[in-house]
Design a protein around this motif. Sequence first.
Motif, PDB file in Angstrom:
ATOM      1  N   TYR A   1       0.825  -1.213   0.000  1.00  0.00           N
ATOM      2  CA  TYR A   1       0.000   0.000   0.000  1.00  0.00           C
ATOM      3  C   TYR A   1       0.861   1.265   0.000  1.00  0.00           C
ATOM      4  O   TYR A   1       0.548   2.250  -0.670  1.00  0.00           O
ATOM      5  CB  TYR A   1      -0.902  -0.023   1.234  1.00  0.00           C
ATOM      6  N   LEU A   2       1.968   1.229   0.731  1.00  0.00           N
ATOM      7  CA  LEU A   2       2.808   2.427   0.873  1.00  0.00           C
ATOM      8  C   LEU A   2       3.548   2.785  -0.414  1.00  0.00           C
ATOM      9  O   LEU A   2       3.851   3.960  -0.646  1.00  0.00           O
ATOM     10  CB  LEU A   2       3.814   2.212   2.009  1.00  0.00           C
ATOM     11  N   GLN A   3       3.836   1.796  -1.264  1.00  0.00           N
ATOM     12  CA  GLN A   3       4.606   2.096  -2.465  1.00  0.00           C
ATOM     13  C   GLN A   3       3.764   2.052  -3.741  1.00  0.00           C
ATOM     14  O   GLN A   3       4.256   2.386  -4.816  1.00  0.00           O
ATOM     15  CB  GLN A   3       5.780   1.114  -2.595  1.00  0.00           C
ATOM     16  N   GLU A   4       2.499   1.666  -3.623  1.00  0.00           N
ATOM     17  CA  GLU A   4       1.647   1.526  -4.804  1.00  0.00           C
ATOM     18  C   GLU A   4       0.952   2.838  -5.129  1.00  0.00           C
ATOM     19  O   GLU A   4       0.565   3.601  -4.242  1.00  0.00           O
ATOM     20  CB  GLU A   4       0.615   0.432  -4.557  1.00  0.00           C
ATOM     21  N   ALA A   5       0.809   3.080  -6.453  1.00  0.00           N
ATOM     22  CA  ALA A   5       0.116   4.277  -6.910  1.00  0.00           C
ATOM     23  C   ALA A   5      -1.041   3.955  -7.841  1.00  0.00           C
ATOM     24  O   ALA A   5      -1.875   4.826  -8.119  1.00  0.00           O
ATOM     25  CB  ALA A   5       1.099   5.218  -7.625  1.00  0.00           C
ATOM     26  N   ASP A   6      -1.102   2.718  -8.323  1.00  0.00           N
ATOM     27  CA  ASP A   6      -2.158   2.328  -9.246  1.00  0.00           C
ATOM     28  C   ASP A   6      -3.507   2.298  -8.528  1.00  0.00           C
ATOM     29  O   ASP A   6      -3.628   1.747  -7.419  1.00  0.00           O
ATOM     30  CB  ASP A   6      -1.845   0.952  -9.832  1.00  0.00           C
ATOM     31  N   ASP A   7      -4.517   2.868  -9.138  1.00  0.00           N
ATOM     32  CA  ASP A   7      -5.818   3.001  -8.495  1.00  0.00           C
ATOM     33  C   ASP A   7      -6.483   1.644  -8.257  1.00  0.00           C
ATOM     34  O   ASP A   7      -7.083   1.409  -7.204  1.00  0.00           O
ATOM     35  CB  ASP A   7      -6.729   3.873  -9.362  1.00  0.00           C
ATOM     36  N   PHE A   8      -6.345   0.729  -9.218  1.00  0.00           N
ATOM     37  CA  PHE A   8      -6.952  -0.594  -9.044  1.00  0.00           C
ATOM     38  C   PHE A   8      -6.268  -1.365  -7.917  1.00  0.00           C
ATOM     39  O   PHE A   8      -6.923  -2.040  -7.128  1.00  0.00           O
ATOM     40  CB  PHE A   8      -6.879  -1.389 -10.354  1.00  0.00           C
ATOM     41  N   CYS A   9      -4.938  -1.276  -7.891  1.00  0.00           N
ATOM     42  CA  CYS A   9      -4.209  -1.964  -6.817  1.00  0.00           C
ATOM     43  C   CYS A   9      -4.591  -1.384  -5.449  1.00  0.00           C
ATOM     44  O   CYS A   9      -4.747  -2.131  -4.476  1.00  0.00           O
ATOM     45  CB  CYS A   9      -2.709  -1.832  -7.040  1.00  0.00           C
ATOM     46  N   ILE A  10      -4.716  -0.076  -5.381  1.00  0.00           N
ATOM     47  CA  ILE A  10      -5.123   0.559  -4.128  1.00  0.00           C
ATOM     48  C   ILE A  10      -6.519   0.064  -3.726  1.00  0.00           C
ATOM     49  O   ILE A  10      -6.804  -0.193  -2.543  1.00  0.00           O
ATOM     50  CB  ILE A  10      -5.101   2.080  -4.268  1.00  0.00           C
ATOM     51  N   GLU A  11      -7.403  -0.077  -4.705  1.00  0.00           N
ATOM     52  CA  GLU A  11      -8.753  -0.570  -4.424  1.00  0.00           C
ATOM     53  C   GLU A  11      -8.700  -1.970  -3.823  1.00  0.00           C
ATOM     54  O   GLU A  11      -9.340  -2.260  -2.795  1.00  0.00           O
ATOM     55  CB  GLU A  11      -9.563  -0.582  -5.712  1.00  0.00           C
ATOM     56  N   TYR A  12      -7.906  -2.880  -4.475  1.00  0.00           N
ATOM     57  CA  TYR A  12      -7.803  -4.238  -3.964  1.00  0.00           C
ATOM     58  C   TYR A  12      -7.142  -4.266  -2.586  1.00  0.00           C
ATOM     59  O   TYR A  12      -7.569  -5.005  -1.682  1.00  0.00           O
ATOM     60  CB  TYR A  12      -7.012  -5.109  -4.946  1.00  0.00           C
ATOM     61  N   LEU A  13      -6.091  -3.482  -2.422  1.00  0.00           N
ATOM     62  CA  LEU A  13      -5.386  -3.473  -1.139  1.00  0.00           C
ATOM     63  C   LEU A  13      -6.285  -2.953  -0.009  1.00  0.00           C
ATOM     64  O   LEU A  13      -6.227  -3.452   1.121  1.00  0.00           O
ATOM     65  CB  LEU A  13      -4.131  -2.604  -1.244  1.00  0.00           C
ATOM     66  N   THR A  14      -7.103  -1.958  -0.306  1.00  0.00           N
ATOM     67  CA  THR A  14      -8.024  -1.439   0.710  1.00  0.00           C
ATOM     68  C   THR A  14      -9.012  -2.512   1.140  1.00  0.00           C
ATOM     69  O   THR A  14      -9.336  -2.649   2.331  1.00  0.00           O
ATOM     70  CB  THR A  14      -8.784  -0.219   0.169  1.00  0.00           C
ATOM     71  N   TYR A  15      -9.473  -3.297   0.188  1.00  0.00           N
ATOM     72  CA  TYR A  15     -10.383  -4.398   0.509  1.00  0.00           C
ATOM     73  C   TYR A  15      -9.682  -5.440   1.392  1.00  0.00           C
ATOM     74  O   TYR A  15     -10.250  -5.929   2.377  1.00  0.00           O
ATOM     75  CB  TYR A  15     -10.884  -5.046  -0.780  1.00  0.00           C
ATOM     76  N   ILE A  16      -8.429  -5.798   0.998  1.00  0.00           N
ATOM     77  CA  ILE A  16      -7.689  -6.801   1.769  1.00  0.00           C
ATOM     78  C   ILE A  16      -7.471  -6.314   3.202  1.00  0.00           C
ATOM     79  O   ILE A  16      -7.671  -7.056   4.174  1.00  0.00           O
ATOM     80  CB  ILE A  16      -6.338  -7.104   1.087  1.00  0.00           C
ATOM     81  N   ILE A  17      -7.083  -5.051   3.359  1.00  0.00           N
ATOM     82  CA  ILE A  17      -6.855  -4.495   4.699  1.00  0.00           C
ATOM     83  C   ILE A  17      -8.155  -4.499   5.497  1.00  0.00           C
ATOM     84  O   ILE A  17      -8.175  -4.831   6.682  1.00  0.00           O
ATOM     85  CB  ILE A  17      -6.274  -3.073   4.571  1.00  0.00           C
ATOM     86  N   ASN A  18      -9.241  -4.152   4.824  1.00  0.00           N
ATOM     87  CA  ASN A  18     -10.545  -4.136   5.505  1.00  0.00           C
ATOM     88  C   ASN A  18     -10.914  -5.537   6.000  1.00  0.00           C
ATOM     89  O   ASN A  18     -11.425  -5.713   7.116  1.00  0.00           O
ATOM     90  CB  ASN A  18     -11.604  -3.609   4.543  1.00  0.00           C
TER      91      ASN A  18
END
Length: 866
Positions: free
Chosen positions: A131-148
């Motif tokens: 999450y800290l090094q990613e900038a892609d919007d789709f990756c951020i979307e998936y990572l937010t779901y995983i963290i949730n």
Amino acid sequence: MSKVGKRIYEARAKYPDRTKSEENSFGPLTVVMTSLKTAMLLLSSEEEPVLQTVLNHITEFARKWDDNILELKEHELLELLLEKEFFIKAYSVIVRRLALYLVTAILGTTELSDLETEQTAKLLEVSFRFYLQEADDFCIEYLTYIINMCLRDPQVAQGVLENIDFLEKFKNIFVYSENPDTVFNSIEALNKMLQVQSAEEMLMFTTLPGFPVDRIICEITNEFLEIRLAALKVLKTLLADTSEESVFEPLHRCFFVLQQLVKAFCANPQAEDALDIIEVLATALRAEKMTKLFFEQNLFDQIVEHLKDDMDVMPPDVVCSIISIFAEAALYTQYLARIHAADITDMFMRCLMQSKPEPGTFIIVGLNRMVEYPEALRYFVAAYEQGVLNKLVSLMASSQVAIKTREQAAQFVGHLLLSAFRPTSEQLILQNIPNILASTLAQGLPELSIDLILSLLSIVENLAQNEEYRAILGDYRPFTESVAQLLMRSYAHSILVHNIFRCLCTIVEEEPVREVLLSNFIVSSIKRALKSLSNLVKTAVTNFILQTTRFNEFVDAYIDRGILEVLMMYQKHAFCVSTWGPAIESILSKCPTMKFCIRNCLSFTDITAGKDFYVSKRKFDDFRSFQKILLTDCSPLDAVLVVNFDRPVADDSELIVVPPSHLQMAEVHGDQEWCYCKRPGDSNLPEYLEALNQTLALHGLVDNPDKIRRTIDFENVAKRSKIIAEAVASVMADNLKILDLNSTEECSRHTVQCHLLELRYVFHNNFIPLGVVRSGCQFERAILFKCFADQIGLPCTLQRSVDGKLLYNEVPLPLELEKDIHCDKKTLKFMPWRMLRPTHIVDLMYNIGELYPTQSRQALQYLRLY
């Protein structure tokens, strides 16, 4: 020496054969695989085209059928991707997207119990770095779901708050994101973070710079229902903190959230999230500044207007849920008039009567608060004819109703009793409220809550203020029984025991109540309360004792059944209970026998008239020894003198027959039956008293009925004392010679002992009526003097000497000083007896009737101390 220059370009004679190199290199390989396990082996490849192809193929497989995802879980694809750290270092964004998608697909079908805390923590740690090094919007979307998803574990969620770098990026992405899924999962994750924090931690977390509270407020009007619900859930948690330091401390933010909530509700009062909006708005209105803005900015009027417009088309239960915000606003009395004017009171009443199977708790809360407004109170009272009070009582008594609703119903009934006692109490009596209270209290703990029981007890106390209603409550014995039984089962809750004792104090005036309490182990309950560790309980029970010593049956129970013993033995454990000592004195003041045994003195206010007064010739160090003598059929070694003016002949029921086999032959005279009695009759004392009254009448010293009963005739105290002393001496002077005060010779105590021994054979025991004693010294005469003084209203004490062999009497006389207003006889004669102080000792042996100032030589000589 010649200089040779370097040439930039040199002609090449040979060139590499590119065709040959391409022919010799490893060419593309296409292999057809039909096994998922084999395909997963390729995830260890270092070539991103291969990874992209395999991940894309697995993704297509997962999308075809939900069961395919379960197959991926069985092949431990999640563990493999976690080991590869989701290809966080892959240059191709497609690889990272596909890997994260597969992780989200697997987590979407995974229960929290399927993952261990360590595995979840590892999953979250990798997601944080990604999450800290990613900038892609789709990756951020998936990572937010995983963290949730990972934050479902509270232990894992607690550690997130320590990752400052993640939180900073998380806030920034959430604030500026336009991706609905990212926004939704960010709000959900934020809510999980808040749930694991304490109040202090939440306050620090939410007040940090950059906390996205404004973005959350904006999402109340989002077009997606899921985002709106998630935002409302977080706002409800944040608005629960009504302190001035909360995130809603600025007024502009308070107005913003109220405005958004009202706007969202008014846009569609029948929307799916309308009730959630109302619930959050009700939470907000618990803060006074929120309520103030709600009314001052006319947001209240907007809600009421839209509610009235749509009320006819909305289901009744929805309408009743919506008006919960008015129940919260009614907490502040300055807005009650405005709420009542908007017909909210009528809405509350209709919801109360029409809700099936039961109204919401907040409905009764709103009614309870509206009682403070006079117009609303009159409306409630007028509605009694419609069965409003019946409804409340039925809710209060029903075990099928939610406990919070029952609590509010009982509290509302109690509030109505305070505000409109007469009409409310009449209706309650018509409904047979004693029966309802008895059946409700009989449900006991834990079926009833403490708050509900306290409200029921408050209703009893309010009704008992009226003598007529108190009598009705007292006559219904099951009610008192239920209270007594509840008391026995409530000692785990000190506040409950305290209130039960206080309630009993209000109804104990009724004789049936006293009978039921004494037959339902109230004495055991009192003993347990006295031995409690709670000072609140001990204070309550000693107050109850103070209130009930007015009744002889309770006094007898306290003495005979061990209450007095507990009070005396546990005094050192009750130093913080101010009523402990008064409770002891209250019992002893009603029983001069035990008081004299324990205190070895009777004061001016201790009256011996009205019941038997027993005095032992022996001084007891432990009063329980004397108590056993009075309770059991045994005879003491020393004589016990019995005083009673109201029983000329012993009752037949009190006579105890001695079997002939227990008697010596010398004691048996023919068929004569031997019997003894510890409560003997005394026909002489009434005759002595009548003669004394006649003597006082001759001297004009009888009580004056026109004067106040407790008035003290100081001018005639000495005269009356002398007459009584002479009467005592004339009764107890047989075979005794008159001695001089200054002589060292004792009176003939042996004569008195022989006389008492003779009386013992007459009465067959050592319980001797005082009236038959014809020879007496200071001991016997002092008792008779005290009893005569109590009968004619002369303040007098009875004191025992330190060795216990001598009794003496003291009387109060004013030591008048010139021009001292405090010693004025006109003032002193109206002084309460408890404020009098003994000043003179009465001589009953030598100079009959003389009064010696205490500490004088004559007084010390009389007491044989000089």
